[in-house]
Design an enzyme around this catalytic site. Structure first.
Site, mmCIF file in Angstrom:
data_model
loop_
_atom_site.group_PDB
_atom_site.id
_atom_site.type_symbol
_atom_site.label_atom_id
_atom_site.label_comp_id
_atom_site.label_asym_id
_atom_site.label_seq_id
_atom_site.Cartn_x
_atom_site.Cartn_y
_atom_site.Cartn_z
ATOM 1 N N GLU A 124 -7.619 48.965 51.969
ATOM 2 C CA GLU A 124 -6.298 49.596 52.007
ATOM 3 C C GLU A 124 -6.247 50.777 52.964
ATOM 4 O OE1 GLU A 124 -6.765 52.857 51.030
ATOM 5 O OE2 GLU A 124 -8.784 52.192 50.445
ATOM 6 N N GLY B 220 -12.219 53.913 53.106
ATOM 7 C CA GLY B 220 -11.261 52.865 52.807
ATOM 8 C C GLY B 220 -11.222 51.856 53.941
ATOM 9 N N GLU B 221 -10.050 51.231 54.159
ATOM 10 C CA GLU B 221 -9.865 50.229 55.224
ATOM 11 C C GLU B 221 -10.659 48.959 54.969
ATOM 12 O OE1 GLU B 221 -11.020 51.736 59.058
ATOM 13 O OE2 GLU B 221 -9.809 53.549 58.882
ATOM 14 N N GLY B 222 -11.290 48.842 53.814
ATOM 15 C CA GLY B 222 -12.176 47.707 53.593
ATOM 16 C C GLY B 222 -13.541 47.878 54.234
ATOM 17 N N ILE C 268 -12.706 49.615 60.799
ATOM 18 C CA ILE C 268 -12.741 48.271 60.223
ATOM 19 C C ILE C 268 -12.732 47.197 61.315
ATOM 20 C CG2 ILE C 268 -10.205 48.169 59.898
ATOM 21 C CD1 ILE C 268 -12.923 46.603 57.628
#
Lengths: 336, 336
Positions: free
Chosen positions: A159, A301-303, A101
């Site tokens: 997240e 994830g992680e945006g 990210i």
């Protein structure tokens, strides 16, 4: 905002789209130097931006990503390929700029923050008890609510939390129905035996908390986690600040689905950035009637999917705002 | 490079991938702080970049877009919703910065040039004669070949030319077989009656030039156009300069397909940026075994889908090159 009652009131009062700004976009679009409809979904994005930013032309200059991290009591059930301490290790990695990210935010000029939420205190194991009491869930929601910076043009939410695809599966199953196995996937990459165990964990959790019915906040408290509650809070805050949102993958969408259970149009200011390789995500999007912008077999994830898609949203705004019209450019509009 | 024989030799001598750089990418990828495979197609892009840039780590800093414009004799057959003079008007619009592609290049920091190719002299109407003689086709190929700037990291190719989806349909039909109707779509947006006429034009053209057989260059000369030949030349030049390429939509892919008819692996250094809403494009990609990166219902050309997708390629390189490894970040790799 310390009780569910406060949150319910907030969501009940959410503003709708700015129909006048949206109309201005609809008027300008066919005047731009391209065949009608030729920019496809970018045209819809431009109109959607106007509706939810409340202005025309749309502007996507300042983009922020907010990634929330939490730990989960259910991690002890062996539902992840990674141990729970990886949540804190990855938070440190994000703070040091070493995550995927971080690179994505750098490439697309997206301002980034990671917000760990009591990660030294995992939520309750929801196969035995509720993940959170109302105070803890409302506090996590408020942390997300307060994390949206002022005066931004677009928000990406994401997240990090070992075992949180188990929470996502349980929430999705409780909200949408169907079997636990239909909503359970490999997450970080568990094998077949662990996947069956994970589905059994989801089934047990959904059964234990059946008394919550279809109440989004009750389900969020019982089957969610702090980072899921925080994402829901950030999505609500963005709506109030007239900031459109790009959602990420399965866990993010499960948190967002809680809001639609409370109010049908609660996600109208959101785009789904991508569809994850985690199979439950595609199913959940179909259930919610939402179309992702990207389909790149990502499941991090992680945006990460949200920030990639934010680049498309930015491009849509730039085309709508910056292109010449047929009149300006003296381009013929048809074979008259 | 003034004859087809020169071009055939050039294509015969094209270099292959750098297997050592590719292997270095394969070694680094599983060490990065994410579950194996979690970045999906971005991981494959990073490896592909290394193979075709001939270096590890990959780098995507300097991106160029080259958009070629041409006019087509077949435009007189009423196959487009716009008159032929729109080609020159849009070239002027691109030069003034008013096109969609200009906005996209600005957003993603892509260096842009529009190259009109004798647009005051349309090619021959290929329902009656070949679009070009060998000299004209080779000259257009050479113009594209010479248009690739030195020392860039990634090339996007695109086109503008009223009636050129008719050329694309004819080329695709001649190269891949099937009926003209299967390859013919609304292009800029013709109605049902004009669409039927357009398919009949394609059918007549393919029939007239059947003697060219499956020879890519002969088909390019007879059924293509200057901007198609130039795109083919640019794709070949990029391969020789170790510059990976992002292709755009239907017309661009039809020009690229000419190269695969000459040499099966001629497009291995190319990604398809997006699949167009023009229905023949999806069919052509399936025929070529190529997967697009984006599917956003766009059908504009101008390199617009290529430049959008280039942002994803840049992101892939940034993740691969910039992410921390498990060792560096002291992140646990599994539940040992």
């Amino acid at each position: 905002m310390t009780t569910f009652e406060d949150i319910r009131k907030l969501i009940g009062d959410l503003p709708g789209p700015d129909l006048q700004a949206q109309r201005q976009a609809q008027i300008r679009e066919p005047r731009l130097t391209k065949p009608a409809g030729a920019l496809g979904r970018l045209e819809h994005l431009a109109e959607w931006l106007c509706a939810w930013q409340g202005r025309h032309p749309p502007r996507v200059e300042r983009i922020s990503a907010r990634v929330f991290a939490g730990n989960h009591g259910v991690a002890r059930r062996g539902v992840s390929a990674y141990p729970a301490e990886v949540t804190a290790q990855m938070v440190a990695n994000f703070e040091a700029g070493g995550g995927a990210i971080n690179q994505l935010c750098r490439v697309f000029d997206v301002e980034f923050a990671i917000l760990p939420l009591d990660i030294d205190r995992p939520t309750g194991d929801f196969t035995e008890q509720a993940a959170m009491d109302e105070d803890a869930c409302a506090a996590a929601f408020a942390a997300g609510y307060d994390a949206v910076p002022p005066a931004i043009d677009l928000l990406c939410v994401g997240e990090m939390g070992i075992a949180n695809t188990t929470a996502a599966a349980a929430l999705a199953c409780a909200l949408c129905g169907g079997t636990a196995a239909e909503w359970t996937g490999p997450g970080t990459g568990v094998g077949a035996a662990a996947l069956a165990k994970k589905a059994a964990v989801v089934e047990a959790a959904v059964g234990l908390h059946r008394q919550a019915g279809a109440d989004g906040l009750e389900l969020l408290r019982r089957l969610g986690g702090r980072e899921l509650a925080a994402m829901a809070g950030a999505i609500v805050a963005a709506r109030l600040q007239r900031v459109p949102v790009v959602l990420d993958g399965y866990v993010c969408t499960a948190a967002a689905a809680v809001l639609t259970a409370l109010r049908g149009d609660a996600l109208d200011h959101c785009q789904v950035g991508h569809v994850s390789a985690e199979p439950g995500h595609r199913r959940l999007l179909q259930h919610l009637g939402l179309r992702p912008l990207l389909d790149l077999e990502m499941r991090l994830g992680e945006g990460s999917g949200a920030v990639l898609a934010a680049a498309l949203v930015k491009a849509a705004a730039a085309c709508h705002a910056g292109m010449a019209t047929f009149e300006d450019a003296k381009v013929s509009t048809g074979p008259t």
